[in-house]
Write a protein that holds these residues in place. Structure first.
Motif, short mmCIF file in Angstrom:
data_model
loop_
_atom_site.label_atom_id
_atom_site.label_comp_id
_atom_site.label_asym_id
_atom_site.label_seq_id
_atom_site.Cartn_x
_atom_site.Cartn_y
_atom_site.Cartn_z
N SER A 39 -10.96 -4.61 -7.51
CA SER A 39 -9.94 -5.24 -8.35
C SER A 39 -9.51 -4.36 -9.51
CB SER A 39 -10.48 -6.58 -8.88
OG SER A 39 -11.67 -6.38 -9.61
N ARG A 43 -2.66 -1.89 -8.84
CA ARG A 43 -1.55 -1.84 -7.88
C ARG A 43 -0.20 -1.64 -8.55
NH1 ARG A 43 -5.70 -4.24 -5.85
NH2 ARG A 43 -6.04 -4.50 -3.60
N GLU A 140 5.97 -2.16 -3.84
CA GLU A 140 5.61 -2.72 -2.54
C GLU A 140 4.75 -1.74 -1.74
OE1 GLU A 140 7.69 -4.57 1.51
OE2 GLU A 140 8.95 -3.73 -0.09
N HIS A 143 1.11 -1.80 -2.91
CA HIS A 143 0.45 -3.02 -2.46
C HIS A 143 0.12 -2.95 -0.97
CE1 HIS A 143 0.63 -5.83 -5.95
NE2 HIS A 143 1.56 -4.97 -6.35
N ARG A 144 1.08 -2.50 -0.17
CA ARG A 144 0.83 -2.39 1.27
C ARG A 144 -0.29 -1.40 1.56
NH1 ARG A 144 5.05 -3.73 5.20
NH2 ARG A 144 6.66 -5.02 4.24
N ASP A 147 -3.65 -3.09 0.57
CA ASP A 147 -4.00 -4.37 1.19
C ASP A 147 -3.77 -4.44 2.70
OD1 ASP A 147 -4.64 -5.33 -1.36
OD2 ASP A 147 -2.56 -5.93 -1.72
#
Length: 211
Positions: A39, A43, A140, A143-144, A147
């Motif tokens: 965590s 991001r 984006e 994040h991609r 994750d």
């Protein structure tokens, strides 16, 4: 045999490609242990991934620079890698690829990824004539990456130190034998047309952009 000036060279399988990053141990070690970023990994900031092991060694000083002591080999999906390349913009204005500087700035502002072509490095980390891809991910794309795209994460710090030890001892053959194998990445036709400096629209063989 010389390499084309602009070419992605990487360790890859039919479905994955390996990229490298280096972090402080408090972030790198749990990432390797759990196969995903913790965590604490932000991001919201741009993260740069590098298919070239030796360029990563140049950047992190063989895992000795402060905040870059843990070197990670991150295996990601080729689908994700190519998604980012398709939507990337060059990190600098390039006549012939962009209509004008304002057009480049518009592309850069809306792109979730950006590309730099930096001089590749040899075992002594000296600059070579051909270029190495750096791929910056934000929004984006970041994040991609964190994750969705990661298949595995391996701590290769010990390998970096072992290779560096051979280089310091002058045994470049032993160092070279330990290097991860990096071959020309099979780039789908047209994928890099908007990312190659000084070329403009190109039609090139798969895996190679020559200059």
């Amino acid at each position: 045999m010389s390499c084309p000036k602009y070419q992605i060279r990487a360790r890859h399988t039919p479905s994955t490609v390996t990229v490298y990053q280096a972090y402080a141990p408090e972030l790198g070690l749990p990432t390797a242990a759990h196969g995903r970023f913790p965590s604490a990994w932000r991001r919201g900031r741009m993260t740069w991934i590098k298919p070239s092991f030796l360029w990563m060694m140049y950047r992190c000083g063989w895992g000795t620079k402060e905040g870059q002591e843990t070197v990670l080999a991150v295996e990601i999906t080729r689908e994700g890698f190519e998604w980012a390349l398709e939507r990337a913009c060059l990190s600098h204005y390039e006549p012939g690829l962009h209509a004008d500087r304002a057009d480049w700035q518009r592309q850069l502002s809306r792109s979730p990824a950006r590309v730099q072509w930096d001089p590749e490095r040899d075992l002594r980390l000296r600059a070579l004539d051909h270029r190495s891809l750096q791929l910056g991910l934000s929004g984006e794309a970041a994040h991609r990456y964190a994750d969705e795209w990661i298949v595995s994460v391996t701590d290769v710090t010990a390998l970096a130190h072992e290779i560096h030890g051979h280089v310091r001892d002058g045994d470049l053959d032993a160092a070279r034998r330990l290097l991860p194998a990096e071959d020309a990445y099979p780039v789908p036709d047209g994928l890099l047309d908007h990312l190659v400096p000084g070329q403009g629209p190109l039609s090139v063989p798969r895996g190679t952009v020559s200059a």
